[in-house]
Design a protein around this motif. Structure first.
Motif, PDB file in Angstrom:
ATOM      1  N   GLY A 362      43.281  40.635  40.326  1.00 50.40           N
ATOM      2  CA  GLY A 362      44.560  39.953  40.341  1.00 50.40           C
ATOM      3  C   GLY A 362      45.194  39.922  38.964  1.00 50.40           C
ATOM      4  O   GLY A 362      44.569  40.282  37.958  1.00 50.40           O
ATOM      5  N   PRO A 363      46.454  39.484  38.888  1.00 54.32           N
ATOM      6  CA  PRO A 363      47.166  39.452  37.606  1.00 54.32           C
ATOM      7  C   PRO A 363      46.673  38.322  36.716  1.00 54.32           C
ATOM      8  O   PRO A 363      46.213  37.273  37.191  1.00 54.32           O
ATOM      9  CB  PRO A 363      48.624  39.236  38.026  1.00 54.32           C
ATOM     10  CG  PRO A 363      48.526  38.538  39.346  1.00 54.32           C
ATOM     11  CD  PRO A 363      47.293  39.067  40.016  1.00 54.32           C
ATOM     12  N   ASN A 364      46.775  38.523  35.409  1.00 55.05           N
ATOM     13  CA  ASN A 364      46.466  37.479  34.442  1.00 55.05           C
ATOM     14  C   ASN A 364      47.635  36.499  34.358  1.00 55.05           C
ATOM     15  O   ASN A 364      48.757  36.804  34.752  1.00 55.05           O
ATOM     16  CB  ASN A 364      46.186  38.093  33.074  1.00 55.05           C
ATOM     17  CG  ASN A 364      44.971  39.002  33.099  1.00 55.05           C
ATOM     18  OD1 ASN A 364      44.033  38.782  33.852  1.00 55.05           O
ATOM     19  ND2 ASN A 364      45.006  40.045  32.280  1.00 55.05           N
ATOM     20  N   PRO A 365      47.399  35.287  33.824  1.00 54.17           N
ATOM     21  CA  PRO A 365      48.498  34.318  33.690  1.00 54.17           C
ATOM     22  C   PRO A 365      49.660  34.844  32.858  1.00 54.17           C
ATOM     23  O   PRO A 365      50.816  34.550  33.146  1.00 54.17           O
ATOM     24  CB  PRO A 365      47.820  33.118  33.025  1.00 54.17           C
ATOM     25  CG  PRO A 365      46.376  33.239  33.400  1.00 54.17           C
ATOM     26  CD  PRO A 365      46.104  34.715  33.456  1.00 54.17           C
ATOM     27  N   GLY A 366      49.364  35.601  31.807  1.00 48.67           N
ATOM     28  CA  GLY A 366      50.427  36.151  30.979  1.00 48.67           C
ATOM     29  C   GLY A 366      50.708  37.588  31.338  1.00 48.67           C
ATOM     30  O   GLY A 366      51.453  37.904  32.257  1.00 48.67           O
ATOM     31  N   ARG A 367      50.096  38.507  30.594  1.00 47.98           N
ATOM     32  CA  ARG A 367      50.237  39.931  30.852  1.00 47.98           C
ATOM     33  C   ARG A 367      48.901  40.496  31.312  1.00 47.98           C
ATOM     34  O   ARG A 367      47.846  39.959  31.009  1.00 47.98           O
ATOM     35  CB  ARG A 367      50.676  40.676  29.578  1.00 47.98           C
ATOM     36  CG  ARG A 367      52.116  40.426  29.152  1.00 47.98           C
ATOM     37  CD  ARG A 367      52.397  41.109  27.823  1.00 47.98           C
ATOM     38  NE  ARG A 367      52.084  42.539  27.858  1.00 47.98           N
ATOM     39  CZ  ARG A 367      52.942  43.475  28.286  1.00 47.98           C
ATOM     40  NH1 ARG A 367      54.134  43.120  28.729  1.00 47.98           N
ATOM     41  NH2 ARG A 367      52.598  44.747  28.274  1.00 47.98           N
ATOM     42  N   GLY A 368      48.996  41.582  32.009  1.00 48.02           N
ATOM     43  CA  GLY A 368      47.786  42.318  32.337  1.00 48.02           C
ATOM     44  C   GLY A 368      47.215  42.004  33.709  1.00 48.02           C
ATOM     45  O   GLY A 368      47.732  41.184  34.478  1.00 48.02           O
ATOM     46  N   TRP A 369      46.126  42.663  33.961  1.00 46.94           N
ATOM     47  CA  TRP A 369      45.461  42.628  35.268  1.00 46.94           C
ATOM     48  C   TRP A 369      43.960  42.584  35.015  1.00 46.94           C
ATOM     49  O   TRP A 369      43.459  43.218  34.079  1.00 46.94           O
ATOM     50  CB  TRP A 369      45.845  43.885  36.056  1.00 46.94           C
ATOM     51  CG  TRP A 369      45.383  43.924  37.477  1.00 46.94           C
ATOM     52  CD1 TRP A 369      44.194  44.353  37.944  1.00 46.94           C
ATOM     53  CD2 TRP A 369      46.138  43.531  38.615  1.00 46.94           C
ATOM     54  NE1 TRP A 369      44.141  44.262  39.293  1.00 46.94           N
ATOM     55  CE2 TRP A 369      45.336  43.767  39.750  1.00 46.94           C
ATOM     56  CE3 TRP A 369      47.420  43.012  38.797  1.00 46.94           C
ATOM     57  CZ2 TRP A 369      45.763  43.494  41.041  1.00 46.94           C
ATOM     58  CZ3 TRP A 369      47.846  42.753  40.095  1.00 46.94           C
ATOM     59  CH2 TRP A 369      47.039  42.983  41.199  1.00 46.94           C
ATOM     60  N   THR A 370      43.233  41.863  35.838  1.00 47.06           N
ATOM     61  CA  THR A 370      41.792  41.709  35.631  1.00 47.06           C
ATOM     62  C   THR A 370      41.049  41.922  36.936  1.00 47.06           C
ATOM     63  O   THR A 370      41.457  41.414  37.986  1.00 47.06           O
ATOM     64  CB  THR A 370      41.459  40.311  35.077  1.00 47.06           C
ATOM     65  OG1 THR A 370      42.070  40.156  33.793  1.00 47.06           O
ATOM     66  CG2 THR A 370      39.940  40.143  34.929  1.00 47.06           C
ATOM     67  N   VAL A 371      39.968  42.660  36.821  1.00 46.39           N
ATOM     68  CA  VAL A 371      39.030  42.836  37.926  1.00 46.39           C
ATOM     69  C   VAL A 371      37.700  42.239  37.503  1.00 46.39           C
ATOM     70  O   VAL A 371      37.183  42.556  36.426  1.00 46.39           O
ATOM     71  CB  VAL A 371      38.844  44.330  38.280  1.00 46.39           C
ATOM     72  CG1 VAL A 371      37.784  44.488  39.370  1.00 46.39           C
ATOM     73  CG2 VAL A 371      40.154  44.949  38.718  1.00 46.39           C
ATOM     74  N   THR A 372      37.164  41.360  38.324  1.00 43.93           N
ATOM     75  CA  THR A 372      35.868  40.744  38.033  1.00 43.93           C
ATOM     76  C   THR A 372      34.914  41.013  39.190  1.00 43.93           C
ATOM     77  O   THR A 372      35.324  41.018  40.357  1.00 43.93           O
ATOM     78  CB  THR A 372      36.002  39.227  37.823  1.00 43.93           C
ATOM     79  OG1 THR A 372      36.557  38.634  39.003  1.00 43.93           O
ATOM     80  CG2 THR A 372      36.901  38.932  36.631  1.00 43.93           C
ATOM     81  N   ALA A 373      33.669  41.223  38.846  1.00 47.13           N
ATOM     82  CA  ALA A 373      32.630  41.443  39.855  1.00 47.13           C
ATOM     83  C   ALA A 373      31.351  40.779  39.378  1.00 47.13           C
ATOM     84  O   ALA A 373      31.037  40.795  38.180  1.00 47.13           O
ATOM     85  CB  ALA A 373      32.404  42.929  40.099  1.00 47.13           C
ATOM     86  N   GLU A 374      30.634  40.216  40.310  1.00 47.74           N
ATOM     87  CA  GLU A 374      29.340  39.594  40.005  1.00 47.74           C
ATOM     88  C   GLU A 374      28.356  39.993  41.088  1.00 47.74           C
ATOM     89  O   GLU A 374      28.590  39.744  42.277  1.00 47.74           O
ATOM     90  CB  GLU A 374      29.462  38.077  39.930  1.00 47.74           C
ATOM     91  CG  GLU A 374      28.142  37.407  39.558  1.00 47.74           C
ATOM     92  CD  GLU A 374      28.286  35.907  39.307  1.00 47.74           C
ATOM     93  OE1 GLU A 374      27.259  35.227  39.093  1.00 47.74           O
ATOM     94  OE2 GLU A 374      29.445  35.426  39.333  1.00 47.74           O
TER      95      GLU A 374
END
Length: 382
Positions: A362-374
């Protein structure tokens, strides 16, 4: 209740009924010999000629019990009823007449819902006729129906087991197709995307910097060679049975290969990879899944993150889990699959889920995009 009856009525025949084989002919021969021996040895038969000839004539219907189950059962039942009514004889007084149970089983196992219903109605008429003609006492009707439903229940049981087995095989095939789709997307699509990006860069710089265009062509050639090698590996495995020395379905990178994603090209954002924690003992399945998720995330960032200058790949491991975080500093929603995730994101979620982990994007609060996996460190699926 109406839906259940409709489902029963519309039930089709099971697919791929077995062909007639030598065992079917052997069964017919054995039952015919049994009828002759029983007719010869038994002394209490009231209608000996009819009792012996009737099963010998009727047992060949067993040869059509899979392809024409209703007809195979209807012929001896109707014939027996006519003999009882017209001749007053009981052609089913011998034990060898138990072949009718085989026909009942075959009707339930290989017949359609309509054929099974018609067969049960035919049996009911035959039993009623036997009661009227006095060949079956009213007290024995329950026993006759017990035999009928025993054959029907046995056929239904094997029919259900065969259907469950087919569903299981279909599920296995579906899982194999999904695995192949993920591997194709994660390997081939990654390299093709890299070639497309390099080709665009070469076209943009060809006029002003021919050397950059030549470099782009070299990168495209290298990516194409790697793509062909991975495709050959997949095709080789798919065309042969997997043995103990065969490779897996597709190349299986591990956590050590993550550093190959790092670097800065002539175009596109730089990729920074950092790995923290003790990664010794992490199963190959977990390492491969982390690499594929990171690879797909980097590919998506390069393809969709407009005005991005940096992509960060962070992997951290502890005693219980391995965590991945891939983020960029591009425009948060430009070209990103928010409402309708593509096959890449679905593949990442499936990879994590198969190992009992999670994956979110999903999108970051400001700029950019993040993918997280655990993922669990043990790789045990739930």
């Amino acid at each position: 209740m109406q839906g259940l009856l409709r489902s029963w009525w519309d039930e089709p025949r099971p697919p791929q009924a077995p062909r007639r084989v030598w065992r079917d002919w052997a069964l017919v021969g054995l039952l015919a010999v049994a009828a002759v021996l029983e007719g010869t040895l038994r002394t209490d038969l009231q209608w000996r000629p009819i009792s012996v000839i009737f099963p010998i004539v009727m047992v060949p219907t067993l040869l059509w019990r899979r392809t024409r189950p209703l007809l195979a059962m209807a012929i001896p039942v109707v014939a027996s009823t006519l003999v009882q009514i017209l001749a007053g004889a009981d052609p089913a007084e011998m034990s060898s007449s138990a072949y009718i149970v085989i026909l009942l089983y075959a009707l339930s196992r290989w017949g359609s819902g309509r054929e099974i219903t018609a067969g049960l109605l035919l049996i009911s008429v035959a039993v009623s006729a036997s009661v009227v003609t006095g060949h079956i006492k009213a007290a024995d009707v329950a026993g006759a129906y017990a035999v009928v439903f025993a054959g029907i229940a046995l056929g239904g049981t094997f029919r259900y087991r065969a259907r469950a087995r087919m569903r299981e095989l279909d599920q296995v095939k579906l899982l194999e197709r999904e695995q192949l789709a993920r591997d194709l997307h994660d390997t081939v699509a990654h390299h093709v995307s890299a070639m497309a990006i390099r080709a665009q860069a070469g076209i943009a710089t060809a006029a002003s910097d021919p050397g950059a265009a030549v470099d782009a062509l070299r990168v495209i050639e290298a990516e194409a060679s790697r793509t062909l090698a991975e495709m050959r590996t997949m095709v080789r495995v798919l065309r042969r049975d997997r043995g103990p020395a065969m490779p897996e379905l597709a190349p299986n990178p591990d956590l050590a290969d993550l550093r190959q994603l790092a670097g800065r090209g002539r175009v596109g954002p730089a990729v920074d990879v950092r790995i923290d924690g003790d990664l010794d003992g992490v199963p190959a399945s977990v390492g491969s899944a982390i690499y594929r998720i990171a690879q797909e995330s980097v590919t998506n960032a390069r393809r969709h993150a407009r005005h991005a200058t940096r992509i960060e790949v962070r992997v951290a491991a502890d005693d219980t889990s391995v965590r991945l975080r891939v983020s960029d500093d591009g425009d948060s929603t430009a070209g990103r699959p928010v409402a309708s995730p593509g096959y890449g994101l679905l593949g990442m979620i499936e990879r994590a889920g198969l190992l009992g982990g999670t994956c979110e994007a999903g999108p970051n609060p400001g700029r950019g995009w993040t993918v997280t996996a655990e993922l669990p460190r043990t790789g045990a699926s739930t």
